[in-house]
Design a protein around this motif. Structure first.
Motif, PDB file in Angstrom:
ATOM      1  N   LEU A 146      -0.381  -3.599  -9.233  1.00  0.00           N
ATOM      2  CA  LEU A 146      -1.658  -4.276  -9.028  1.00  0.00           C
ATOM      3  C   LEU A 146      -1.474  -5.429  -8.056  1.00  0.00           C
ATOM      4  N   TRP A 147      -2.554  -5.788  -7.387  1.00  0.00           N
ATOM      5  CA  TRP A 147      -2.518  -6.900  -6.434  1.00  0.00           C
ATOM      6  C   TRP A 147      -3.394  -8.043  -6.915  1.00  0.00           C
ATOM      7  N   PRO A 148      -3.094  -9.242  -6.552  1.00  0.00           N
ATOM      8  CA  PRO A 148      -1.805  -9.636  -6.001  1.00  0.00           C
ATOM      9  C   PRO A 148      -0.739  -9.686  -7.094  1.00  0.00           C
ATOM     10  N   THR A 149       0.469  -9.379  -6.693  1.00  0.00           N
ATOM     11  CA  THR A 149       1.639  -9.560  -7.548  1.00  0.00           C
ATOM     12  C   THR A 149       2.537 -10.556  -6.851  1.00  0.00           C
ATOM     13  N   LEU A 150       2.916 -11.597  -7.576  1.00  0.00           N
ATOM     14  CA  LEU A 150       3.827 -12.615  -7.070  1.00  0.00           C
ATOM     15  C   LEU A 150       5.173 -12.412  -7.747  1.00  0.00           C
ATOM     16  N   VAL A 151       6.209 -12.243  -6.935  1.00  0.00           N
ATOM     17  CA  VAL A 151       7.564 -12.079  -7.449  1.00  0.00           C
ATOM     18  C   VAL A 151       8.338 -13.324  -7.052  1.00  0.00           C
ATOM     19  N   GLY A 189       0.822  -1.193   0.000  1.00  0.00           N
ATOM     20  CA  GLY A 189       0.000   0.000   0.000  1.00  0.00           C
ATOM     21  C   GLY A 189       0.859   1.246   0.000  1.00  0.00           C
ATOM     22  N   PRO A 190       0.224   2.414   0.085  1.00  0.00           N
ATOM     23  CA  PRO A 190       0.970   3.669   0.086  1.00  0.00           C
ATOM     24  C   PRO A 190       2.009   3.690   1.208  1.00  0.00           C
ATOM     25  N   GLY A 191       3.185   4.150   0.868  1.00  0.00           N
ATOM     26  CA  GLY A 191       4.252   4.272   1.849  1.00  0.00           C
ATOM     27  C   GLY A 191       4.983   2.972   2.149  1.00  0.00           C
ATOM     28  N   ARG A 192       4.627   1.896   1.476  1.00  0.00           N
ATOM     29  CA  ARG A 192       5.298   0.608   1.696  1.00  0.00           C
ATOM     30  C   ARG A 192       6.476   0.503   0.730  1.00  0.00           C
ATOM     31  N   ARG A 193       7.670   0.555   1.264  1.00  0.00           N
ATOM     32  CA  ARG A 193       8.876   0.643   0.450  1.00  0.00           C
ATOM     33  C   ARG A 193       9.173  -0.608  -0.365  1.00  0.00           C
TER      34      ARG A 193
END
Length: 111
Positions: A75-80, A62-66
């Protein structure tokens, strides 16, 4: 390093910590209220069940999550999918477990 199967504790690992991870890892970026994330949850769990040695980090984004910004998550979900801390593959809003399973096999070395 204290990164284990989930980062649901609310403590987000640093990008430096993630880049130093040994072995296969999948980072799942999302939010608990996200409908797409809830729909993908059983698919992700089903695919991960076949890869018990893959580290799974679920990161609330979310916002502010580095960490999410460092991976350019939009976009969610994103799997890396990472091997030795290096991104090998990425899935955005996966809709079937076979696609997730294929990506896991590529980082895990298990067909």
């Amino acid at each position: 390093m204290g990164l284990q199967q989930s980062a649901d504790s609310g403590v987000e690992p640093s990008r430096e910590d993630v880049d130093q991870l040994e072995g296969p890892t999948v980072i799942e970026f999302g939010a608990p209220w996200c409908g797409y994330c809830m729909a993908a949850r059983p698919l992700i769990d089903q695919a991960l069940a076949k890869h018990s040695n893959v580290r799974h980090l679920r990161i609330e984004d979310g916002p502010g999550r580095r960490l999410g910004r460092s991976f350019r998550v939009k976009l969610w979900p994103t799997l890396v999918f990472l091997r030795q801390g290096v991104e090998v593959e990425r899935l955005v809003r996966p809709s079937d477990s076979s696609t997730i399973e294929g990506a896991l096999a590529r980082i895990d070395g298990v067909a």
